[in-house]
Enzyme design. Structure first.
Site, PDB file in Angstrom:
ATOM      1  N   ARG A 124      -1.128 -14.477   4.700  1.00  0.00           N
ATOM      2  CA  ARG A 124      -1.707 -14.004   5.722  1.00  0.00           C
ATOM      3  C   ARG A 124      -0.821 -14.041   7.236  1.00  0.00           C
ATOM      4  O   ARG A 124      -0.852 -13.349   8.016  1.00  0.00           O
ATOM      5  CB  ARG A 124      -3.075 -14.417   6.065  1.00  0.00           C
ATOM      6  CG  ARG A 124      -4.102 -14.181   5.218  1.00  0.00           C
ATOM      7  CD  ARG A 124      -4.521 -12.593   5.012  1.00  0.00           C
ATOM      8  NE  ARG A 124      -5.091 -12.062   6.140  1.00  0.00           N
ATOM      9  CZ  ARG A 124      -5.908 -11.197   6.193  1.00  0.00           C
ATOM     10  NH1 ARG A 124      -6.221 -10.337   5.104  1.00  0.00           N
ATOM     11  NH2 ARG A 124      -6.623 -10.598   7.177  1.00  0.00           N
ATOM     12  N   ARG A 138       3.481  -6.801   9.328  1.00  0.00           N
ATOM     13  CA  ARG A 138       2.707  -5.661  10.349  1.00  0.00           C
ATOM     14  C   ARG A 138       3.276  -5.615  11.444  1.00  0.00           C
ATOM     15  O   ARG A 138       3.451  -4.440  11.872  1.00  0.00           O
ATOM     16  CB  ARG A 138       1.290  -5.992  10.142  1.00  0.00           C
ATOM     17  CG  ARG A 138       0.611  -5.680   8.797  1.00  0.00           C
ATOM     18  CD  ARG A 138      -0.895  -6.333   8.962  1.00  0.00           C
ATOM     19  NE  ARG A 138      -1.487  -5.858   7.498  1.00  0.00           N
ATOM     20  CZ  ARG A 138      -2.781  -6.316   7.101  1.00  0.00           C
ATOM     21  NH1 ARG A 138      -3.566  -7.292   7.918  1.00  0.00           N
ATOM     22  NH2 ARG A 138      -3.315  -5.874   6.014  1.00  0.00           N
ATOM     23  N   TYR A 174     -12.715  -2.805  -1.606  1.00  0.00           N
ATOM     24  CA  TYR A 174     -12.845  -2.704  -0.255  1.00  0.00           C
ATOM     25  C   TYR A 174     -14.482  -2.758  -0.108  1.00  0.00           C
ATOM     26  O   TYR A 174     -15.031  -2.050   0.777  1.00  0.00           O
ATOM     27  CB  TYR A 174     -12.189  -1.604   0.239  1.00  0.00           C
ATOM     28  CG  TYR A 174     -10.834  -1.724   0.648  1.00  0.00           C
ATOM     29  CD1 TYR A 174     -10.304  -2.801   1.137  1.00  0.00           C
ATOM     30  CD2 TYR A 174      -9.873  -0.764   0.098  1.00  0.00           C
ATOM     31  CE1 TYR A 174      -8.847  -3.058   1.563  1.00  0.00           C
ATOM     32  CE2 TYR A 174      -8.350  -0.909   0.444  1.00  0.00           C
ATOM     33  CZ  TYR A 174      -8.302  -1.837   1.046  1.00  0.00           C
ATOM     34  OH  TYR A 174      -6.912  -2.191   1.241  1.00  0.00           O
ATOM     35  N   GLU A 185      -9.590 -11.102  -6.479  1.00  0.00           N
ATOM     36  CA  GLU A 185      -8.675  -9.936  -6.268  1.00  0.00           C
ATOM     37  C   GLU A 185      -7.662 -10.134  -7.360  1.00  0.00           C
ATOM     38  O   GLU A 185      -7.452  -9.008  -7.965  1.00  0.00           O
ATOM     39  CB  GLU A 185      -8.226  -9.807  -4.859  1.00  0.00           C
ATOM     40  CG  GLU A 185      -9.164  -9.588  -3.861  1.00  0.00           C
ATOM     41  CD  GLU A 185      -8.680  -9.482  -2.488  1.00  0.00           C
ATOM     42  OE1 GLU A 185      -9.298  -8.944  -1.601  1.00  0.00           O
ATOM     43  OE2 GLU A 185      -7.589  -9.912  -2.304  1.00  0.00           O
ATOM     44  N   THR A 206      -5.058  -7.470  10.924  1.00  0.00           N
ATOM     45  CA  THR A 206      -5.040  -6.189  10.424  1.00  0.00           C
ATOM     46  C   THR A 206      -4.702  -4.937  11.347  1.00  0.00           C
ATOM     47  O   THR A 206      -4.146  -4.198  11.006  1.00  0.00           O
ATOM     48  CB  THR A 206      -6.862  -5.956  10.278  1.00  0.00           C
ATOM     49  OG1 THR A 206      -7.206  -7.117   9.635  1.00  0.00           O
ATOM     50  CG2 THR A 206      -7.090  -4.765   9.642  1.00  0.00           C
ATOM     51  N   ASN A 255      -0.964  -0.057   7.641  1.00  0.00           N
ATOM     52  CA  ASN A 255      -0.445  -1.322   8.115  1.00  0.00           C
ATOM     53  C   ASN A 255       0.293  -2.077   6.786  1.00  0.00           C
ATOM     54  O   ASN A 255       0.229  -3.293   6.840  1.00  0.00           O
ATOM     55  CB  ASN A 255      -1.585  -2.477   8.488  1.00  0.00           C
ATOM     56  CG  ASN A 255      -2.975  -2.746   7.750  1.00  0.00           C
ATOM     57  OD1 ASN A 255      -2.587  -2.343   6.448  1.00  0.00           O
ATOM     58  ND2 ASN A 255      -3.963  -3.091   8.089  1.00  0.00           N
ATOM     59  N   HIS A 314      -1.442  -5.224   1.878  1.00  0.00           N
ATOM     60  CA  HIS A 314      -2.862  -6.209   1.762  1.00  0.00           C
ATOM     61  C   HIS A 314      -2.618  -7.487   1.169  1.00  0.00           C
ATOM     62  O   HIS A 314      -1.773  -7.756   0.375  1.00  0.00           O
ATOM     63  CB  HIS A 314      -3.688  -5.350   0.777  1.00  0.00           C
ATOM     64  CG  HIS A 314      -4.797  -6.274   0.382  1.00  0.00           C
ATOM     65  ND1 HIS A 314      -5.874  -6.507   0.927  1.00  0.00           N
ATOM     66  CD2 HIS A 314      -5.076  -7.253  -0.778  1.00  0.00           C
ATOM     67  CE1 HIS A 314      -7.047  -7.296   0.564  1.00  0.00           C
ATOM     68  NE2 HIS A 314      -6.160  -8.014  -0.561  1.00  0.00           N
ATOM     69  N   PHE A 363     -14.781   4.579   8.774  1.00  0.00           N
ATOM     70  CA  PHE A 363     -13.236   4.751   8.264  1.00  0.00           C
ATOM     71  C   PHE A 363     -13.133   4.620   6.726  1.00  0.00           C
ATOM     72  O   PHE A 363     -11.967   4.994   6.389  1.00  0.00           O
ATOM     73  CB  PHE A 363     -12.270   3.978   9.063  1.00  0.00           C
ATOM     74  CG  PHE A 363     -12.508   2.265   8.679  1.00  0.00           C
ATOM     75  CD1 PHE A 363     -12.118   1.884   7.535  1.00  0.00           C
ATOM     76  CD2 PHE A 363     -13.407   1.629   9.785  1.00  0.00           C
ATOM     77  CE1 PHE A 363     -12.312   0.382   7.166  1.00  0.00           C
ATOM     78  CE2 PHE A 363     -13.254   0.366   9.435  1.00  0.00           C
ATOM     79  CZ  PHE A 363     -13.038  -0.412   8.287  1.00  0.00           C
ATOM     80  N   LYS A 368       0.759  -1.227   0.011  1.00  0.00           N
ATOM     81  CA  LYS A 368      -0.006  -0.010  -0.050  1.00  0.00           C
ATOM     82  C   LYS A 368       0.844   1.184   0.149  1.00  0.00           C
ATOM     83  O   LYS A 368       2.242   1.321   0.255  1.00  0.00           O
ATOM     84  CB  LYS A 368      -1.069   0.028   1.114  1.00  0.00           C
ATOM     85  CG  LYS A 368      -1.862  -1.452   1.164  1.00  0.00           C
ATOM     86  CD  LYS A 368      -2.998  -1.211   2.172  1.00  0.00           C
ATOM     87  CE  LYS A 368      -2.858  -1.834   3.452  1.00  0.00           C
ATOM     88  NZ  LYS A 368      -4.139  -2.125   4.294  1.00  0.00           N
TER      89      LYS A 368
HETATM   90  N1  UDP Z   1      -9.050  -0.437   7.779  1.00  0.00           N
HETATM   91  C1  UDP Z   1      -9.096   0.659   8.726  1.00  0.00           C
HETATM   92  N2  UDP Z   1      -9.687   0.819   9.988  1.00  0.00           N
HETATM   93  C2  UDP Z   1     -10.257  -0.173  10.478  1.00  0.00           C
HETATM   94  C3  UDP Z   1     -10.345  -1.356   9.711  1.00  0.00           C
HETATM   95  C4  UDP Z   1      -9.563  -1.581   8.378  1.00  0.00           C
HETATM   96  O1  UDP Z   1      -8.463   1.731   8.125  1.00  0.00           O
HETATM   97  O2  UDP Z   1     -10.749  -0.037  11.540  1.00  0.00           O
HETATM   98  C5  UDP Z   1      -8.426  -0.426   6.623  1.00  0.00           C
HETATM   99  C6  UDP Z   1      -7.078  -1.065   6.769  1.00  0.00           C
HETATM  100  O3  UDP Z   1      -6.127  -0.490   5.634  1.00  0.00           O
HETATM  101  C7  UDP Z   1      -6.923  -2.726   6.448  1.00  0.00           C
HETATM  102  C8  UDP Z   1      -8.210  -2.476   5.221  1.00  0.00           C
HETATM  103  O4  UDP Z   1      -9.012  -1.422   5.735  1.00  0.00           O
HETATM  104  O5  UDP Z   1      -5.975  -3.442   6.097  1.00  0.00           O
HETATM  105  C9  UDP Z   1      -8.918  -3.703   5.028  1.00  0.00           C
HETATM  106  O6  UDP Z   1      -9.652  -4.104   5.995  1.00  0.00           O
HETATM  107  P1  UDP Z   1      -9.825  -5.707   6.269  1.00  0.00           P
HETATM  108  O7  UDP Z   1     -10.664  -6.002   7.344  1.00  0.00           O
HETATM  109  O8  UDP Z   1      -9.939  -6.287   4.930  1.00  0.00           O
HETATM  110  O9  UDP Z   1      -8.149  -6.181   6.964  1.00  0.00           O
HETATM  111  P2  UDP Z   1      -7.225  -6.951   6.126  1.00  0.00           P
HETATM  112  O10 UDP Z   1      -7.589  -7.961   5.212  1.00  0.00           O
HETATM  113  O11 UDP Z   1      -6.114  -5.876   5.480  1.00  0.00           O
HETATM  114  O12 UDP Z   1      -6.259  -7.613   7.296  1.00  0.00           O
HETATM  115 MG    MG Z   2      -9.085  -7.915   4.040  1.00  0.00          MG
END
Ligand code: UDP
Ligand code: MG
Length: 155
Positions: free
Chosen positions: A88, A105, A52, A129, A94, A115, A118, A60, A12
């Protein structure tokens, strides 16, 4: 044994700005994952909403959209045994504040919103994706000669 599972990674804008492209890709390569596609692109608002879509109603989301469309990202597809789950685990949860040291992370972020990276969260998501970010002509089927050293003997 299936060693051809694929998953999508996006480094990112914060990952690029902080000079973590090489470090991030190196960790995936060293695990034995095969890079089958890689490019830099600018995510536009439509692509952000699609990628997203599960988050567009969250408070957010405006910040997330602004962030992910602000600067380029590096998109990568890697392939390997249980690639979705393995990546993962390498990436960490996350909320990077709760991410263990040794994860990307955990080592480089202390934030949920910034973070670094992705990674697809399931095989089904990964398939969608990968198609969202790559044309089939941008993905490469080739033999990784190291595979017999990486996986031989595995079930
Ligand atoms: N995100 C955020 N605030 C939150 C949760 C998610 O800004 O409270 C953003 C963050 O960049 C995250 C992305 O949204 O990586 C996608 O969220 P997801 O729950 O899919 O998490 P990921 O798959 O990236 O771990
Ligand atoms: Mg995700």
């Amino acid at each position: 044994m299936g060693t051809n599972e694929r998953t999508l990674i996006l480094i990112k804008p914060d990952g690029i700005q902080r000079g973590l492209v090489g470090e991030t890709i190196a960790r995936l390569e060293k695990k034995g994952l095969k890079i089958v596609g890689m490019k830099m692109l600018h995510v536009d608002k439509a692509l952000a909403k699609d990628h997203y879509s599960h988050l567009v109603s969250k408070p957010f989301y405006p910040d997330l959209e602004k962030f992910i469309t602000s600067y380029p990202v590096v998109a990568t597809v890697v392939e390997g045994k249980e690639a979705v789950e393995v990546v993962r685990l390498i990436v960490g949860p996350t909320n990077a504040t709760k991410a263990e040291g040794g994860t990307i992370r955990g080592d480089f972020s202390n934030s949920t919103s910034r973070n670094i990276i992705h990674a697809s969260d399931s095989k089904e998501t990964a398939e969608k994706e990968i198609k969202r970010f790559f044309k089939s002509s941008e993905l490469f089927d080739y033999k990784l000669v190291l595979n017999e050293f990486l996986y031989a003997g595995d079930e």
